[in-house]
Design an enzyme around this catalytic site. Structure first.
Site, PDB file in Angstrom:
ATOM      1  N   GLU A 171      34.908  35.620  43.181  1.00  0.00           N
ATOM      2  CA  GLU A 171      36.048  35.522  42.264  1.00  0.00           C
ATOM      3  C   GLU A 171      37.184  34.909  43.063  1.00  0.00           C
ATOM      4  OE1 GLU A 171      38.997  35.634  40.456  1.00  0.00           O
ATOM      5  OE2 GLU A 171      39.193  37.812  40.487  1.00  0.00           O
ATOM      6  N   CYS A 188      45.263  35.669  40.624  1.00  0.00           N
ATOM      7  CA  CYS A 188      44.415  34.472  40.640  1.00  0.00           C
ATOM      8  C   CYS A 188      44.510  33.734  39.307  1.00  0.00           C
ATOM      9  CB  CYS A 188      42.975  34.836  40.993  1.00  0.00           C
ATOM     10  SG  CYS A 188      42.324  36.142  39.973  1.00  0.00           S
TER      11      CYS A 188
END
Ligand code: ADP
Length: 509
Positions: free
Chosen positions: A244, A278
């Site tokens: 991720e 993110c």
């Protein structure tokens, strides 16, 4: 001034000494776990996992229910530890606790259903056989986590891995280690058996050692650069890795958008967690027709925000390294002609890592601020002629994590969202919220990662899948067994023609 300092000890071990990003006061230190200690932890996890895997889903869920009770009872302690690690605003500390409780409850409740055996009648065999698919734990999962959500990114994959029957070894970021350390303590308080959740404090060398310590899977959250290294190391050993990674998420504001909601949503998407997300909104494309009005609203909204730790809207950067990098990006943009409409510099007169929420206009794709991940409180806004141009610009990026589309027409918003090359998206909604929506899964396209976290797909990534074919009835010697005969080959030809060359055959298969 750096927030962490590495000290080489006489016995060749390393100590990391940390400072608070709020005011640079000392907050603690820890010794870096060595590769030998990492290996020993994985051996211990392997032993403990056998009994854990033998428990039913219901029994594991009971352990998680106790953990959730501990989380609730320890809310203030968890918030204080996250704040110590990161200097976050109170709202963002409680968001991590809510995310942790929700994931713990969700997977305790649903993992058993999601992972139960399925049975199917395979085609071609006309019910003579049954195919069972079963999910088994991978074994020991290494979980390597970043500094932006030091508690949530640690516990959310942990509870999924546990429900799937694995033991975990967690390596929190060296920048925010105390939240991970607290998780180990909470797990102990919940009575989860020794060895099932181990937390090893350390730096990149500890993470690297964990990837090669005999684990069965790595769940990594962090930068693209490190993610690629982790992916390669795992591929070499043929163990799976969920990666991720970073993002450069676009927001597209259409001509028909509800501008009040778009302004507030975009500001929140870009500045939530001081932009250290993110899936943060990092590029804003606004259609010409509403550009001036949008900018006016955005400047007013951003200038109204209170910046501090604790009771505030926007807080500090967690790591000086990132702050310096963002300052380079802002300078690169202004050198190339960008204009600063808000912020643009550190808060004056304080020692902490407070970068003012910054709005940049007159930006384009020659600037680092529009191409590289920023991971901070910056909103670069670009005027585009129309929605088609916005989509082209949005897809002009090596990243593809998430994004958002702001329009009065949800149907059109959905069509536009589908045109974005990203793992997730929001329509009149911050796309990063998909992370907390466990009915879905979260993951990136392009350089934003590999695999999915959360939801049924994420949960199943902690499992080995086994397919078992069971013969129910039929001849003692099936047609394709020995001995091979000329007649059998002829029969097979007839079968081939019937099955694939006739309408009824195609229907049956
Ligand atoms: P950042 O520089 O933003 O912290 P990283 O991706 O380097 O991002 O760090 C994320 C996590 O990965 C941290 O826990 C870090 O210690 C760990 N890490 C760093 N280097 C490695 C590596 N080579 N192998 C495994 N983990 C690593």
């Amino acid at each position: 001034m750096a927030i962490f300092e590495v000290l080489e000890n006489a016995d060749a071990s390393k100590t990391i000494r940390l400072k608070s990003p709020v005011d640079m006061s000392a907050i603690g230190e820890f010794t870096v776990t060595t590769p030998e200690q990492v290996k020993a932890a994985v051996v211990k996890a392997k032993k403990a996992q056998i009994a854990w895997a033998a428990l039913s889903y219901q029994q594991r869920a009971e352990h998680l229910a106790r953990l959730q009770k501990v989380l609730l009872d320890s809310t203030d302690e968890i918030m204080a530890t996250i704040a110590k690690d990161s200097g976050k605003a109170d709202m963002e500390c409680i968001a991590e606790v809510i995310g942790a409780c929700d994931a713990t409850q969700y997977y305790a409740k649903h993992a058993g259903k999601m992972l139960k055996d399925t049975s199917k009648r395979p085609h071609l065999f006309f019910g003579m056989k049954k195919l069972v698919r079963t999910y088994k734990p991978k074994g020991v999962v290494g979980i390597i986590t970043p500094w932006n959500f030091p508690f949530a990114t640690t516990i959310v994959p942990t509870v999924q891995a546990l429900m799937a029957g694995n033991a975990v070894v967690v390596k929190p970021s060296e920048v925010t280690p105390f939240s991970g350390q607290l998780l180990a303590e909470l797990v102990k308080r919940a009575g989860i058996p020794d060895g099932i959740v181990q937390v090893l404090l350390g730096d990149g060398s500890t993470g690297a050692a964990l990837c090669e310590a005999g684990v069965d899977k790595i769940h990594f959250t962090g930068s693209v650069r490190t993610g690629k290294i982790v992916g390669e190391v795992c591929a070499r050993q043929l163990i799976s890795a969920t990666l991720e990674l970073g993002g450069k998420d676009p927001a597209i504001v259409c001509a028909d958008a509800d501008l009040d909601r778009a302004v507030k949503g975009v500001a929140n998407g870009a500045l939530f967690n001081t932009g250290q997300v993110c899936a943060s909104t990092e590029r804003i494309y606004v259609v010409e027709a509403v550009y001036d009005e949008f900018i006016k609203g955005l400047v007013a909204e951003v200038k109204s925000l209170r910046q501090n730790s604790g009771d505030a809207d926007v807080s500090c950067m967690i790591w000086d390294k990132q702050l310096t990098m963002i300052e380079t990006q802002i300078k690169d943009a202004t050198d190339k002609g960008a204009q600063v409409l808000a912020g643009g510099q550190r808060q004056q007169g304080r020692d902490g890592l407070f970068l003012e929420p910054t709005i940049l206009v007159n930006v384009d794709h020659t600037m680092l601020i529009m191409t590289d991940e920023t991971f901070g409180p910056v909103l670069p806004v670009m005027k585009v002629a129309n929605e088609e141009e916005a989509i082209l610009m949005a897809n002009d990026s090596p990243y593809g994590l998430s994004g958002s589309v702001w329009t009065a027409d949800n149907k059109r918003g959905l069509q536009m969202a589908k045109q974005l090359d990203s793992g997730g998206c929001g329509v009149n909604e911050f796309g990063g919220n998909v992370y907390g929506c466990h009915e879905g899964s979260f993951g990136g396209s392009k350089e934003s990662g590999l695999g999915y976290v959360n939801g049924e797909i994420g949960l199943k990534s902690f499992c080995k899948v086994q397919h078992i074919l069971i013969h129910k009835f039929g001849p003692k010697n099936e047609g394709n067994w020995f001995p091979y005969e000329v007649k059998t080959v002829e029969d097979m030809k007839k079968f081939l023609k019937f099955m694939f060359g006739t309408a009824i055959g195609r229907w049956l298969s």
